[in-house]
Scaffold this active site. Structure first.
Site, short mmCIF file in Angstrom:
data_model
loop_
_atom_site.label_atom_id
_atom_site.label_comp_id
_atom_site.label_asym_id
_atom_site.label_seq_id
_atom_site.Cartn_x
_atom_site.Cartn_y
_atom_site.Cartn_z
N CYS A 62 -12.11 -43.29 -1.34
CA CYS A 62 -10.78 -42.60 -0.19
C CYS A 62 -9.64 -43.90 -0.59
O CYS A 62 -8.26 -44.01 -0.35
CB CYS A 62 -10.80 -41.64 0.99
SG CYS A 62 -11.38 -43.69 2.43
N CYS A 64 -13.19 -46.93 5.95
CA CYS A 64 -12.65 -45.61 5.47
C CYS A 64 -11.16 -45.35 6.08
O CYS A 64 -10.94 -45.71 7.14
CB CYS A 64 -13.48 -44.52 4.84
SG CYS A 64 -15.36 -44.44 3.95
#
Length: 360
Positions: free
Chosen positions: A82, A48
């Site tokens: 994300c 991420c």
């Protein structure tokens, strides 16, 4: 602030401190750290961005990577929430847009704030991502382009004042910075290097012929080639009417050292150099000089050692513009997996140099 620490990590903090700064950025979901690294979670095998809104991982399950591709190579997959890979693509596009804006506004340079506003970014974030991807700051990129424009205009006979204005350089910048980059004053450069004193000599070696050229301050060129005429013509190409003379006697010792080095009998070169460079080129060349005899490093390893993992292409360009073969050992930089990349003096020579060094 975690982000400030991250920016200076390569030069000022230890690896442990760098990891802690990254962990703090993850804990605070620091959007300013996006683009400087990604983190992977070993329990889910997902990576991420620092600002990802998903539940924070346990510290012991967290690994940090300089770039999305590093995480992917280690078996992690991108977070769908994300989108770290898409974010990187957006960052590259934003930097490319900034490059075009800088190129279009050389005469009246845009400030960092103006660049940021036109690319939809904050000034600090643009500064970080621009340097990470290109290897230089927006200001340094603009200065390099202005210097290139100045050189082109002077070489084509433009008056100094006209060339200065077209390049977007102030009089102070022209005479304070240009001599260090041109190797002489603008007036001398405009005249093809008139007034510059350069001596050179050529010797036969295992790789064909080697040329060494020197100013009063040190060696300004070391080149490899197939014939003496080819090497001499290349040396004279940029400064057609500079005072360039052949002096085998003055350069005899330097040439002997270079030939012994090429034969594998002089592993460590310690020659006085006189080469002009940008700040980024200098940093890359210093990294190259730190590579041990018989060893190699990849372009990405050099970029990471500079704290700029996204600057692989910029590292390759710095290697390609190295004016002093062997003294700055750009032949010791290879692609991932050890494959040989382009070499200014020929891939076959690069291969032979590396083979020779590994035998010693």
């Amino acid at each position: 602030m975690p982000c400030q620490l991250l920016e200076n990590s390569a030069a000022n903090i230890s690896q442990d401190e760098k990891q802690e700064a990254r962990w703090q950025a993850v804990l605070h979901r620091d959007a300013n750290a996006d683009g400087t690294f990604v983190y992977g979670v070993t329990s889910t095998k997902i990576f991420c961005r620092p600002s990802c809104p998903s539940r924070r991982p346990q510290r012991e399950n967290t690994r940090f990577f300089d770039a999305p591709q590093d995480a992917a190579q280690n078996g992690f997959r991108a977070c769908q929430r994300c989108g770290p890979e898409q974010f990187q693509t957006q960052q590259v596009m934003r930097v490319e847009q900034a490059c075009r804006l800088i190129e279009q506004n050389l005469e009246t340079p845009l400030s960092l704030n103006e660049l940021a506003a036109q690319t939809g970014s904050s000034a600090g974030h643009l500064q970080r991502t621009f340097k990470q991807i290109t290897g230089v700051s927006p200001r340094e990129y603009g200065e390099a382009l202005r210097l290139k424009t100045l050189k082109h205009r002077l070489q084509n006979g433009s008056p100094i004042l006209s060339a200065q204005n077209e390049a977007g350089l102030s009089s102070r910048a022209l005479y304070e910075r240009a001599p260090g980059q041109l190797g002489m004053t603008p007036a001398s450069y405009q005249k093809g290097g008139a007034g510059a004193e350069i001596s050179f000599a050529i010797a036969q070696c295992d790789l064909g012929f080697v040329l060494a050229a020197t100013t009063a301050r040190g060696i300004c060129s070391i080149a490899l080639g197939n014939t003496p005429d080819e090497l001499e013509s290349t040396l004279r190409a940029e400064f057609a009417i500079a005072n360039i003379t052949r002096d085998n006697g003055a350069l005899k010792e330097h040439l002997q050292i270079l030939v012994r080095h090429l034969e594998g009998n002089e592993p460590h070169l310690n020659l006085p150099l006189d080469v002009q460079s940008t700040a980024f080129q200098r940093r890359v060349w210093q990294e190259l000089c730190a590579i041990g005899y018989g060893q190699t490093r990849t372009y990405s390893q050099i970029a990471k050692s500079l704290g700029q993992p996204g600057a692989v292409r910029a590292v390759a360009r710095a290697c390609a513009t190295n004016p002093v073969a062997l003294a700055i050992p750009c032949h010791r930089v290879v692609r991932e997996g050890g494959a040989l990349a382009g070499y200014r003096w020929g891939l076959e020579r690069k291969k032979k140099l590396l083979e020779q060094e590994k035998q010693k």
